[in-house]
Design a protein around this motif. Structure first.
Motif, PDB file in Angstrom:
ATOM      1  N   ALA B 240       0.881  -1.171   0.000  1.00 46.90           N
ATOM      2  CA  ALA B 240       0.000   0.000   0.000  1.00 46.90           C
ATOM      3  C   ALA B 240       0.912   1.212   0.000  1.00 46.90           C
ATOM      4  O   ALA B 240       1.975   1.214   0.638  1.00 46.90           O
ATOM      5  CB  ALA B 240      -0.892   0.006   1.233  1.00 46.90           C
ATOM      6  N   ALA B 263      -3.288   0.339  -3.279  1.00 49.24           N
ATOM      7  CA  ALA B 263      -2.749  -0.909  -2.710  1.00 49.24           C
ATOM      8  C   ALA B 263      -2.963  -2.043  -3.694  1.00 49.24           C
ATOM      9  O   ALA B 263      -3.972  -2.081  -4.396  1.00 49.24           O
ATOM     10  CB  ALA B 263      -3.435  -1.220  -1.377  1.00 49.24           C
ATOM     11  N   VAL B 273      -6.065  -2.398   4.596  1.00 48.21           N
ATOM     12  CA  VAL B 273      -5.017  -1.380   4.601  1.00 48.21           C
ATOM     13  C   VAL B 273      -5.139  -0.642   5.928  1.00 48.21           C
ATOM     14  O   VAL B 273      -6.225  -0.152   6.269  1.00 48.21           O
ATOM     15  CB  VAL B 273      -5.164  -0.408   3.411  1.00 48.21           C
ATOM     16  N   GLY B 318      -0.354  -2.693   3.982  1.00 49.10           N
ATOM     17  CA  GLY B 318      -1.390  -3.511   3.350  1.00 49.10           C
ATOM     18  C   GLY B 318      -1.274  -4.983   3.719  1.00 49.10           C
ATOM     19  O   GLY B 318      -0.194  -5.474   4.063  1.00 49.10           O
TER      20      GLY B 318
END
Lengths: 350, 350
Positions: B240, B263, B273, B318
């Protein structure tokens, strides 16, 4: 020979696990329902219920699956007309005799198969990058004496063949659910390969990250010739065979008849069928019909007028687009697989 | 930061073969035309004519092919939205520094690619059963000092990935013919893998019956860590990253803003995330938009009100559906590939 006869499946004497279907009454591309040859590896034939059946997909995949029959049928379907031939077809013609079911020339049949491309299910499961082969395990199992234990019938496919869109998880044969003897509720159909690859009564698909080395792949279904390295039995070798007249038929001298039959190859379309009506002294090209699909046999025919009264030996020899030609001399191997020597019949003219 | 800005592709200082595209002005899933990052292996960029171009398909196939662009375009088409990230993206964050183009965080972009499934062409050619990998050779070539000779850029794919229906022979990008710098007239698109797999200016596909061991696969594009066995660089690791605010931006204390970014992961959908606005002391889940496709990035956002005046450090991290999480500590490797350490920016509130 009679125009109203239909092909019948007949047991191989002493081998209840094999039934063949002489082509003498075969007309058109489709083997009639109930007449498709059978070859099982373990008896009795599994009789499975649709309810409760599941196909598990596991091994080198991202997302293991367990598919019910309804779930399998809900996936996009694909239909293939495929000729299947037993790898042991024409084993009786080998000299010296080879072990195994003594099939004459009738262990070959053609059907329309409907199912789901195996590739669809494998992509659903997500092949890992290290995937190499796909092992199909049938429900049929039994004691294998040489191993001293029970084993299932199982065979693997290299990824290239497993992911061919025409390689099927089939659930219908000629528009009907698979008959029990052909693998209900679902089987593999591996077009172009000898029949043993098309595992019936499928229970499990296991994606392997290494080559498979099991009994039905390394001990059976290999071309074993003394002094040579064994090779796997896979694609159907080119073969043309007679439907009519049948071996031993009586024909009328001076009266034209149609000599006809079927030809197929797992390695390319049949490009030529040549017939000899004089025991191999001379050859004539037969007419070919278009096959109903890439993986199906085609029909060949030739008009012929038997000459003088007496016995006449007819030979037929196919060639495929890959340049393979049926050999005049039978290529012997210990287990008697893939015998595609030139076919021969004798008729009596009078 | 300006609402009317659009993302711009900017050269990497000292590395004319790489241009990256900061995400600070990126809106929506599509990288605007002309802004998609570039990374070439040999300069100058090949400029090919459609006329006369042919893609040869050879090696372990039944029927070698030579396809013109018109022939390729006449095959059934397939469209995939795919995010491509350079394996060297975020290389600048490695400590100690790693060799290679010093990309910051902008060597990642997303486009809609249209072409033909590589599987379609491979099945047309007919994979032999011994097929193992598919080697794509680009037109781009040059002298490789360590080898003392000229080599093309070429990379292989295992069959499992080559036959994935979403692996493309792409001839369009966002509805237009491929720009020269993106591989006109045709390139591979290998969704989910780092960009080097998507060979541009494709000239030849060679089906191999053994694993490929060439320069861009065994010497480059490997994770090389002292004392460990090297492993190949393949799927994009979960990452991300920030779009807005940008690192170093000034924000207003007490005034809410939207923190947002992108992401992606080559190993499964992005499932979570998390953002920290206090240098990692606490984490909050960001909102995720649905990605425009299985192989594309998604957008994430979080409302945030900067507190007291002064510097604030924001982190984003992420997680994908396969359970992979961006590491807090950068996983160092000698060639600086696959750096997906948690991303960090600092903003000044006043």
């Amino acid at each position: 020979m009679s125009a109203t006869a239909t092909p019948q499946r007949v047991p191989v004497p002493g081998h209840p696990e094999g039934c063949e279907t002489p082509l003498t009454a075969q007309v058109g591309w489709q083997t009639p329902p109930g007449a498709f040859y059978t070859r099982s590896h373990f008896l009795p034939t599994p009789v499975l219920a649709a309810e409760g059946w599941q196909l598990s997909v596991e091994g080198a995949v991202e997302r293991p699956l367990a598919l019910t029959l309804d779930e399998l049928r809900a996936l996009p379907s694909h239909t293939v007309i495929a000729t299947l031939e037993c790898a042991g077809n024409n084993r009786t013609a080998l000299d010296p005799p080879a072990d195994g079911i003594q099939f004459r020339c009738g262990a070959v049949s053609t059907a329309e198969w409907r199912g789901v491309s195996l590739a669809t299910v494998l992509h659903e499961a997500g092949l890992r990058s290290d995937a190499q082969e796909v092992l199909g395990e049938g429900t049929d199992r039994g004691h294998e004496k040489s191993l001293g234990r029970e084993i299932p019938f199982e065979r693997s496919l290299p990824l290239a063949k497993a992911l061919d869109p025409d390689t099927l998880l089939a659930y219908e044969m000629n528009g009907q659910p698979l008959p029990d003897e052909h693998g209900f509720p679902a089987r593999l159909i591996v077009p172009g390969w000898y029949g043993m690859a098309s595992v019936k009564w499928l229970a499990k698909l296991q994606v392997l990250d290494r080559p498979y080395g099991g009994f039905f792949q390394k001990t059976k279904y290999i071309y074993e010739v003394p002094g040579q390295e064994s090779t796997p039995v896979r694609t159907m070798r080119v073969k043309a065979t007679f439907a009519q007249p049948a071996d031993g038929d009586t024909v009328t001298a001076g009266a034209p008849i149609t000599v006809r039959g079927y030809a197929w190859s797992g390695e390319g379309a049949v490009s030529r069928v040549a017939v000899s009506t004089d025991g191999g002294a001379s050859w004539q090209d037969a007419e070919l019909t278009a096959a109903p699909g890439q993986w199906a046999w085609c029909e060949w025919s030739l008009e012929w007028t038997p000459g003088a009264a007496g016995a006449a030996t007819l030979l037929v020899r196919g060639t495929d687009a890959a340049g393979n030609v049926q050999p005049l001399d039978v290529p012997w191997n210990r287990l008697g697989y893939g015998n595609n020597g030139v076919q021969q019949i004798t008729v009596n003219a009078r």
